[in-house]
Design an enzyme around this catalytic site. Sequence first.
Site, PDB file in Angstrom:
ATOM      1  N   HIS A  15     -19.072  20.881 -99.303  1.00  0.00           N
ATOM      2  CA  HIS A  15     -19.674  20.001 -98.292  1.00  0.00           C
ATOM      3  C   HIS A  15     -21.122  19.732 -98.674  1.00  0.00           C
ATOM      4  O   HIS A  15     -21.823  20.632 -99.151  1.00  0.00           O
ATOM      5  CB  HIS A  15     -19.605  20.624 -96.903  1.00  0.00           C
ATOM      6  N   CYS A  58     -17.634  13.474 -97.021  1.00  0.00           N
ATOM      7  CA  CYS A  58     -19.062  13.833 -96.968  1.00  0.00           C
ATOM      8  C   CYS A  58     -19.872  13.342 -98.149  1.00  0.00           C
ATOM      9  O   CYS A  58     -21.020  12.907 -97.989  1.00  0.00           O
ATOM     10  CB  CYS A  58     -19.230  15.328 -96.780  1.00  0.00           C
ATOM     11  N   ASP A  80     -26.805  15.375 -91.039  1.00  0.00           N
ATOM     12  CA  ASP A  80     -25.450  15.410 -91.584  1.00  0.00           C
ATOM     13  C   ASP A  80     -24.584  14.353 -90.911  1.00  0.00           C
ATOM     14  O   ASP A  80     -24.177  14.504 -89.759  1.00  0.00           O
ATOM     15  CB  ASP A  80     -24.849  16.805 -91.383  1.00  0.00           C
TER      16      ASP A  80
END
Length: 284
Positions: free
Chosen positions: A112, A73, A127
């Site tokens: 995250h 991420c 995202d």
Amino acid sequence: MKDSSPTRLAAYCARLGLDAPPPPTPDGLALLQRAHRQAITFENIDVLLCRPILIDSQAVFAKLVERGRGGYCFEQNRLYADMLADIGIATRPLLARPRLALPEGFTGPRTHVLLLAELEGRLWLADAGFGGSFVPPLPLEDGAEEATPDGARHRLRYLGEPQGEWLIERAGQRETTDGRALEHGDWQAQYSFDLAHVEQMDLEQANHWTATWPASRFLAGPIVSRVLPAGFVALTGTTLTIGRKGVGERRDLGTGEEWRIAMAEMFGIRLSEDEVAGLALFPR
């Protein structure tokens, strides 16, 4: 420092299989996010090979676009934020606590990162770096819900004060996840976050901890996934799973060469025999 030249944006679009950048609209955001997740694999191979995970703009562009690799991420959403800026969509990072497959009441660290985008006078969640499933863009509104082509739905809920926390939930079939999800037709927590300001050094700290803490999930073995047009493909350890709307295929890979071929054919990640041997997945 980020180079926002049109050449970089063109190279990114080519990596995603797009002829041109989409417009800076909600539909354009949805198109770009889906193309990104289908083209750029979520993976932690460099973590396992003890290579530094750099999350500055130049490093992630070189790795994910120029070298055709994937990342997790902190890499994925750094690249995504830069490219969104180049098409005219302003974003800022948010740190989130993954909740997928964790016990009720357990509070984990903020490992995250996602993006908060501003579009046409509304705030949106963007995202491109959640490896567990495909999370579509959602407006920052309590109860916002969106379906995806894999048959799942995602929902955003405002949990309220004192932290002003929000929660992303998923309802769908386990076959179109990376396997961490429980069997669930109903809503299951994915991650929670608040809107607190995040500095680059906050991201550097979270990235370093995620990549080096001995008990980190990302040091336990390969975690690889990619979105399919109507499904999901994942490689966790030596187990390959492919899911399309309730139809799941699971296969255990028995040799390093079989594993290396699956990485190349299913995820577009080409590794050398020495790199695969360095992962210590199979007895020599």
